[in-house]
Design a protein around this motif. Structure first.
Motif, PDB file in Angstrom:
ATOM      1  N   MET A 281       0.787  -1.405   0.024  1.00  0.00           N
ATOM      2  CA  MET A 281      -0.107   0.032  -0.001  1.00  0.00           C
ATOM      3  C   MET A 281       1.004   1.280  -0.026  1.00  0.00           C
ATOM      4  O   MET A 281       1.654   1.509   0.975  1.00  0.00           O
ATOM      5  N   ARG A 282       0.819   2.001  -1.174  1.00  0.00           N
ATOM      6  CA  ARG A 282       1.570   3.110  -1.245  1.00  0.00           C
ATOM      7  C   ARG A 282       0.794   4.684  -1.013  1.00  0.00           C
ATOM      8  O   ARG A 282      -0.280   4.488  -1.603  1.00  0.00           O
ATOM      9  N   VAL A 283       1.331   5.478  -0.164  1.00  0.00           N
ATOM     10  CA  VAL A 283       0.658   6.635   0.128  1.00  0.00           C
ATOM     11  C   VAL A 283       1.527   7.688  -0.175  1.00  0.00           C
ATOM     12  O   VAL A 283       2.812   7.798   0.057  1.00  0.00           O
ATOM     13  N   ARG A 284       0.933   8.754  -0.785  1.00  0.00           N
ATOM     14  CA  ARG A 284       1.363  10.094  -1.153  1.00  0.00           C
ATOM     15  C   ARG A 284       0.532  11.174  -0.591  1.00  0.00           C
ATOM     16  O   ARG A 284      -0.552  11.312  -0.925  1.00  0.00           O
ATOM     17  N   ILE A 285       1.213  12.132   0.193  1.00  0.00           N
ATOM     18  CA  ILE A 285       0.367  13.216   0.809  1.00  0.00           C
ATOM     19  C   ILE A 285       1.111  14.631   0.394  1.00  0.00           C
ATOM     20  O   ILE A 285       2.345  14.639   0.763  1.00  0.00           O
TER      21      ILE A 285
END
Length: 222
Positions: free
Chosen positions: A173-177
Motif C-alpha cells: 500500500m503506497r501513500v503520497r500526501i
C-alpha cells in the motif's frame, strides 16, 4: 485752646476698614476669574494618544510536510475476488503543528511486491504519481482527520511470488500526501495477514479461491 476731638465714623459709629477689605475682595475676584479661565483651558486640551507600535510579522518558517503531519493506517480487511484484491482502510492524519494545514491531497494505490524489481520501483518516491483518493480543505492545529476508503489491485497485474507449490501475493500500500510545506509525505506499507499490533505479517495465498481476510496488519517499509 480746646483739645482736638477724635475722628468719628459714620452714623452707626463703627470703624469700617473698607480700603483693605476692598483690596482683598478685588484680589479674590481676580484669582477666581483666573482659576476659571485656567480650568477651562485645561479641559479644552485633548491629550494626544500615541499610536501603538505593531511589530511587523516575521517570515513564517516553512515546515517540511513530513514533520508537520503524521499518518496512522488501519486496514479493516482484504477481499479477494477472481479479478481483484480489494483493501479497505482507515487513514488518520494528525497535524502536529500550531498552524492550520490547508489543501491536503492524499493519493493511495495498491501494488504487489516483486523480488525481480528494484525497490525504488515498488515503494512511493518523490517521482511516484498516485491516484487522488482524498482531499482535505483544512486540518486545524493539533487536530486530526480520519478518512476511510478502499483501494484495488487487479490480480492480472499482480506479481506472484512462489513458495514451493504455493503462489503468494504480497500487497504494498503506497501513500503520497501533498500539501503546504516542503516536499511530499511518502509512505509504503506491506499488507498481510496478522494482528495489527503483532509482529510479522503473512502473505496471501492465491490458490485458496476467493475469500475475505481479517484481521489485516501492515508494516511500514523504512
Amino acid at each position: 485752646m480746646p483739645p482736638a476731638q477724635p475722628a468719628t465714623s459714620d452714623d452707626n459709629g463703627e470703624d469700617l476698614p473698607w480700603l483693605p477689605i476692598g483690596g482683598i475682595a478685588a484680589l479674590l475676584a481676580l484669582l477666581g476669574a483666573g482659576f476659571v479661565i485656567w480650568n477651562r483651558r485645561r479641559e479644552a486640551i485633548v491629550p494626544e494618544i500615541e499610536r501603538p507600535l505593531v511589530a511587523a510579522a516575521g517570515p513564517v518558517d516553512v515546515v517540511p510536510l513530513a514533520d508537520a503531519l503524521s499518518v496512522r493506517i488501519e486496514n479493516e480487511k482484504l477481499i479477494r475476488s477472481a479479478a481483484f484484491a480489494t483493501l479497505k482502510y482507515r487513514l488518520t492524519l494528525i497535524n502536529r503543528t500550531n498552524a492550520s494545514l490547508a489543501n491536503v491531497v492524499i493519493g493511495i494505490d495498491l501494488v504487489s511486491a516483486h523480488s525481480g524489481a528494484p525497490m525504488e520501483q515498488q515503494i512511493a518516491t518523490n517521482g511516484t504519481v498516485l491516484e487522488k483518493r482524498h482531499e482535505v480543505p483544512r486540518i486545524s492545529p493539533r487536530q486530526s482527520v480520519t478518512l476511510t476508503g478502499q483501494v484495488q489491485l487487479p490480480l492480472a497485474q499482480a506479481h506472484v511470488i512462489r513458495q514451493g507449490r504455493h503462489p503468494l501475493l504480497v500487497p504494498l500500500m503506497r501513500v503520497r500526501i501533498d500539501g503546504p510545506g516542503e516536499g511530499a509525505l511518502l509512505k509504503t506499507f506491506v499488507v498481510g495477514q496478522g494482528m495489527p499490533d503483532g509482529g510479522r505479517v503473512q502473505p496471501f495465498r492465491l490458490d485458496e479461491g476467493p475469500r475475505s481476510y481479517e484481521p489485516i496488519a501492515q508494516r511500514e517499509l523504512a
